[in-house]
Design an enzyme around this catalytic site. Structure first.
Site, short mmCIF file in Angstrom:
data_model
loop_
_atom_site.label_atom_id
_atom_site.label_comp_id
_atom_site.label_asym_id
_atom_site.label_seq_id
_atom_site.Cartn_x
_atom_site.Cartn_y
_atom_site.Cartn_z
N ASN A 10 0.54 -0.86 -0.38
CA ASN A 10 -0.42 -0.12 -0.35
C ASN A 10 0.93 1.34 -0.11
O ASN A 10 1.35 1.39 1.11
CB ASN A 10 -1.25 -0.47 1.43
CG ASN A 10 -1.79 1.12 1.30
OD1 ASN A 10 -2.11 2.02 1.06
ND2 ASN A 10 -2.16 1.15 2.70
N LYS A 12 0.38 4.24 0.73
CA LYS A 12 0.23 5.24 1.46
C LYS A 12 -0.14 6.65 0.40
O LYS A 12 -0.57 6.48 -1.42
CB LYS A 12 0.56 5.34 2.72
CG LYS A 12 0.57 3.68 3.01
CD LYS A 12 0.66 4.20 5.19
CE LYS A 12 0.65 2.42 5.14
NZ LYS A 12 1.46 2.66 6.37
N HIS A 97 -8.08 -0.73 6.23
CA HIS A 97 -6.93 -0.36 7.04
C HIS A 97 -6.65 0.47 8.23
O HIS A 97 -7.80 1.44 8.14
CB HIS A 97 -6.04 0.57 5.74
CG HIS A 97 -4.86 0.60 6.04
ND1 HIS A 97 -4.32 1.19 7.04
CD2 HIS A 97 -3.65 0.05 5.66
CE1 HIS A 97 -3.20 1.24 7.40
NE2 HIS A 97 -2.43 0.23 6.65
N GLU A 99 -5.23 3.21 9.21
CA GLU A 99 -5.34 3.76 8.62
C GLU A 99 -7.01 4.74 9.04
O GLU A 99 -7.09 5.86 8.68
CB GLU A 99 -4.48 4.76 8.36
CG GLU A 99 -2.82 4.46 8.61
CD GLU A 99 -1.91 4.11 7.82
OE1 GLU A 99 -1.68 4.14 6.54
OE2 GLU A 99 -0.56 3.56 8.59
N GLU A 169 -3.70 -7.80 9.99
CA GLU A 169 -2.31 -6.32 10.98
C GLU A 169 -2.49 -5.11 11.63
O GLU A 169 -3.55 -5.18 12.24
CB GLU A 169 -2.49 -5.08 9.54
CG GLU A 169 -2.15 -5.09 8.44
CD GLU A 169 -1.68 -4.20 7.22
OE1 GLU A 169 -0.65 -4.18 6.63
OE2 GLU A 169 -2.79 -3.58 7.00
N GLY A 175 3.59 0.89 10.93
CA GLY A 175 4.60 2.02 10.79
C GLY A 175 5.86 2.25 11.98
O GLY A 175 5.98 1.72 12.19
N SER A 215 5.02 -3.79 9.79
CA SER A 215 6.44 -3.84 10.02
C SER A 215 7.34 -5.07 9.07
O SER A 215 8.49 -5.43 9.82
CB SER A 215 6.86 -3.80 11.28
OG SER A 215 6.55 -2.24 11.97
#
Ligand code: PGA
Length: 264
Positions: A10, A12, A97, A99, A169, A175, A215
């Site tokens: 992704n 982002k 996701h 986020e 995830e 991140g 990660s």
């Protein structure tokens, strides 16, 4: 076990259209010798980069959107509809996701609408799920994952499962401040997810890929792929340079192959 290893990224909000096109071109070139019989590779660019990405794609990398508003059209300022995405002949739409859930406050219900809409429109729906650190520490991770799946897959029929992918995830793993899950922890959660998929979708849930993200890097990727419960990887930072992504892919492929040999 799936025939093909599923690995994607992704991008982002990190690459312009020109940067995305260059990245994709390089990734295709570097991985041209890897048989797509054993690897499904996918990239999710920003909306504004989709046209340029489409122009350079050679068919070896699937393309998808990072988000979508689950309707064909309407009074939804600032949103991108499924009809607009279809114009780009995209393969995948991502929903849920971390986020989107935690920065933009999207609910399980919203993600369920997106999953249903993507599948109705013939695209792969990639549903991302994961617990926060607080939920993990309070022992409710599995319950959270089950809820995210039950609501997120509410509109999915067993017949649509061929186009359903799930990414696990953990929020605390994603991140710059993320801590990758241990292989044992990821394995346990993946097993819970598989069990839940079977409960929701019946036998059709057997072949829904479950990929791990958070990660992932070239050093730890192998330990996840060695697990029978893991069908692939969803990678952020470690995949944003095509050369580095290529290194990661080449580290995990032999492990995937040896898993395949063990099974036959
Ligand atoms: P990361 O991102 O690999 O940079 O932790 C993962 C993700 O957000 O999917």
């Amino acid at each position: 076990m799936l025939k093909r290893l599923l690995i994607g990224t992704n991008l982002k909000m990190h690459k312009t259209a020109a940067e995305t096109a260059e990245y994709l071109r390089r990734l295709q070139e570097l991985t041209a010798d890897i048989s797509r019989e054993e690897l499904t590779l996918f990239v999710l660019p920003s909306f504004t980069a989709l046209e340029r990405a489409n122009a350079v794609r050679d068919g070896s990398v699937l393309l998808g959107a990072q988000n979508m508003y689950p309707a064909a059209r309407g009074a939804f300022a600032g949103e991108i509809s499924v009809r607009m995405l279809r114009e780009f002949h995209l393969d995948i739409v991502m929903a849920g996701h971390s986020e989107r859930r935690h920065i933009f406050g999207e609910t399980d219900e919203t993600e369920g609408h997106k999953v249903g809409c993507a599948l109705e429109n013939g695209m792969v729906a990639l549903l991302c799920i994961g617990e926060t650190a607080e939920q993990r520490d309070s022992g409710s991770a599995d319950e959270i994952l089950q809820t995210q799946l039950h609501i997120g897959l509410k509109r999915v029929t067993p017949g649509q499962c061929e186009k359903l992918w799930v990414a696990y995830e953990p929020v605390w793993a994603i991140g710059n401040n993320g801590q990758p899950a241990t292989a044992a922890y990821a394995d346990e959660r993946h097993r819970v997810i598989r069990h839940t998929l079977l409960k929701i979708l019946g036998k059709a849930g057997t072949n829904v890929p479950i990929i791990y993200g958070g990660s992932v890097n070239p050093e730890n990727a192998v330990q996840y792929i060695a697990l029978d419960s893991v069908d692939g990887l969803f990678t952020g930072r470690s995949a944003w340079y095509a050369d580095a992504f290529n290194v990661l892919l080449r580290r995990v492929l032999p492990v995937w192959r040896s898993r395949a040999t063990r099974r036959t």
